[in-house]
Scaffold this motif. Structure first.
Motif, PDB file in Angstrom:
ATOM      1  N   GLU A  39      57.728   7.477 -50.496  1.00  0.00           N
ATOM      2  CA  GLU A  39      58.693   7.632 -51.582  1.00  0.00           C
ATOM      3  C   GLU A  39      58.811   6.340 -52.383  1.00  0.00           C
ATOM      4  OE1 GLU A  39      59.345  10.461 -52.257  1.00  0.00           O
ATOM      5  OE2 GLU A  39      59.216  11.586 -50.387  1.00  0.00           O
ATOM      6  N   LEU A  42      67.091  11.062 -52.350  1.00  0.00           N
ATOM      7  CA  LEU A  42      66.212  11.222 -51.183  1.00  0.00           C
ATOM      8  C   LEU A  42      66.768  10.501 -49.962  1.00  0.00           C
ATOM      9  CD1 LEU A  42      62.699  10.795 -52.780  1.00  0.00           C
ATOM     10  CD2 LEU A  42      63.427  12.728 -51.382  1.00  0.00           C
ATOM     11  N   GLY A  74      64.950  14.617 -46.955  1.00  0.00           N
ATOM     12  CA  GLY A  74      65.584  13.320 -47.166  1.00  0.00           C
ATOM     13  C   GLY A  74      65.592  12.469 -45.919  1.00  0.00           C
TER      14      GLY A  74
END
Ligand code: ADP
Ligand code: MG
Length: 427
Positions: free
Chosen positions: A281, A298, A307
């Motif tokens: 991410e 997230l 998440g």
């Protein structure tokens, strides 16, 4: 060239048919070529050792096929399997497994004693290896009198005494400190280069990857990806963290290295899996594929929603930190500083640290801190060495600052070192 190891649809299920049935290898397909150095890399429990042991003929497939040097270890008769372990594969384990009652020479000779060679010839080969590995002076000692690094060198000599085609090493440096790890990994690398032996190495530590030609990333009993190490390092001389990261991960691009750098600074308490997901991410964020709000979301979201389940406050803080670090990220930075700019930086950070952490240093101590900072900024001291040095007592060359504070200081320094803005501001 024909593969020396061929694995097709390999499954290994432990405790098959019982309540505690466990599928350790799900569907492995791979080929390894003669003279290659490969590493099975992945978190603990992902099946690395199981895979290595099926190649070694120490564990057998539940289904599928393993062919090693045109032999199928699971179908060998007892005597053939003995020969397979003698001349085809040599094994090295994390825990060395030397025989405590035998001296070092006899430990190295062990596998050869049964090979029918005359004593003289046997001993010569063992001496050759011990000499090469720097353990010849220890020949008469018992394993318990040796350091871990020395014991592992003995174990490698033992694995090679019959000159097998393939060296299998399961976390060979897992028990060793960084200095001894380096010695042992370089030694294995040397065997790979000079003897052109096939090396199959297992590790969970990214620091151990630099000598591999190919890295097999494993997860949950499967191979996730295979990555070629194009910039295989011939003379590792690791100076800075980004340097060392780009050497450990030569196939990563600048953004991905950046993500790792950031990650190293903000998280270490999370599981390897979580870290790997976060890294993905953060890379997306650095590349501009997601914005900061999405990143907060997230971090905040539950695991089920992809998440990381952090508290809202923490999620926000983490995203701020990532954002901040990303803006200042300059991983190309390697050049040695101009002296006066460096002096200015050192002064600035020194005053800042003294004030922030109430260091109360006398004149001499300040001078020593300046020296250490200068070395650190010049990449002459790695973070770890700096950390070790500053913790030491005054009479041992350190400043006797407590560990917690030192860790914080190190983090601050790292931020400054990779912070472009900081440098621009001071000019
Ligand atoms: P790694 O070497 O990657 O840490 P292993 O190959 O040792 O992983 O183990 C893979 C999985 O199989 C782990 O969950 C482990 O607990 C399980 N396992 C390993 N050996 C056995 C065994 N002999 N019996 C049952 N389960 C096992
Ligand atoms: Mg293992």
């Amino acid at each position: 060239m024909e593969a020396i190891v061929k694995i097709k649809n390999l499954k290994v299920i432990y405790n098959l048919g019982k309540l505690n049935e466990y599928s350790a290898l799900k569907d492995i397909n791979l080929e390894i070529y003669p003279g290659e150095y490969v590493t099975f890399f992945g978190p603990s429990g992902c099946g690395k050792s199981t895979l290595l042991y099926t190649i070694a003929g120490l564990e057998f497939p539940t289904s599928g096929e393993v062919i090693v040097n045109q032999q199928n270890p699971s179908q060998l008769k007892n005597k053939e399997l003995v020969n397979f372990h003698r001349y085809t594969v040599g094994m090295v384990f994390q825990a060395y497994y030397l025989i405590p009652q035998l001296n070092i020479l006899n430990n190295v000779l062990m596998p050869r004693i049964f090979s029918g060679d005359e004593i003289e010839k046997r001993t010569q080969k063992a001496n050759e290896l011990m000499n090469r590995f720097g353990i010849i002076d220890l020949a008469k000692r018992r394993p318990s009198q040796l350091s871990g690094g020395q014991q592992q060198r003995v174990a490698i000599a033992r694995a090679l005494v019959n000159d097998p085609l393939i060296l299998l090493a399961d976390e060979p440096v897992g028990n060793l400190d960084s200095k001894n790890s380096e010695i042992v990994l370089k030694l294995i690398d040397d065997i790979h280069r000079t003897e052109k032996k096939t090396i199959i190495h297992v590790s969970h530590n990214p620091k151990d990857l630099e000598f591999s030609d190919r890295i097999f990333y494993m997860k949950d009993g499967q191979i996730e990806k295979i990555v070629e190490n194009k910039r295989r390092i011939t003379n590792p001389d690791i100076n800075s963290e980004s340097d060392s990261l780009s050497k450990a991960y030569p196939y990563l691009d600048k953004n991905e290295i950046g993500a790792k750098l950031i990650l190293n600074q903000i998280i270490s308490d999370y599981s390897i899996e979580t870290q790997q997901r976060m890294e993905k991410e953060i890379t997306r964020f650095i590349k501009g594929e997601i914005n900061k709000n999405k990143l907060i979301q997230l971090f905040d979201n539950s695991q089920e929603n992809g998440g990381f389940d952090l508290y809202k406050q923490t999620a926000k803080k983490m995203a701020d930190l990532v954002d901040n670090l990303t803006k200042n990220l300059d991983i190309e930075e390697k050049e040695t500083e101009q002296e006066n700019t460096l002096q200015k930086r050192v002064n600035k950070i020194k005053s800042y640290l003294c004030e922030k952490y109430n260091l109360n240093l006398n004149f001499e101590q300040v001078e020593r801190l300046e020296e250490m900072l200068t070395e650190r900024f010049n990449f002459k001291l790695s973070e770890i060495r700096f950390n070790q040095k500053i913790i030491k007592n005054w009479k041992d060359g350190g400043l006797g600052i407590n560990k917690r504070t030192v860790n914080k200081i190190c983090r601050e320094i790292k931020l400054v070192m990779f912070n472009k803005k900081f440098k621009e501001n001071e000019n």
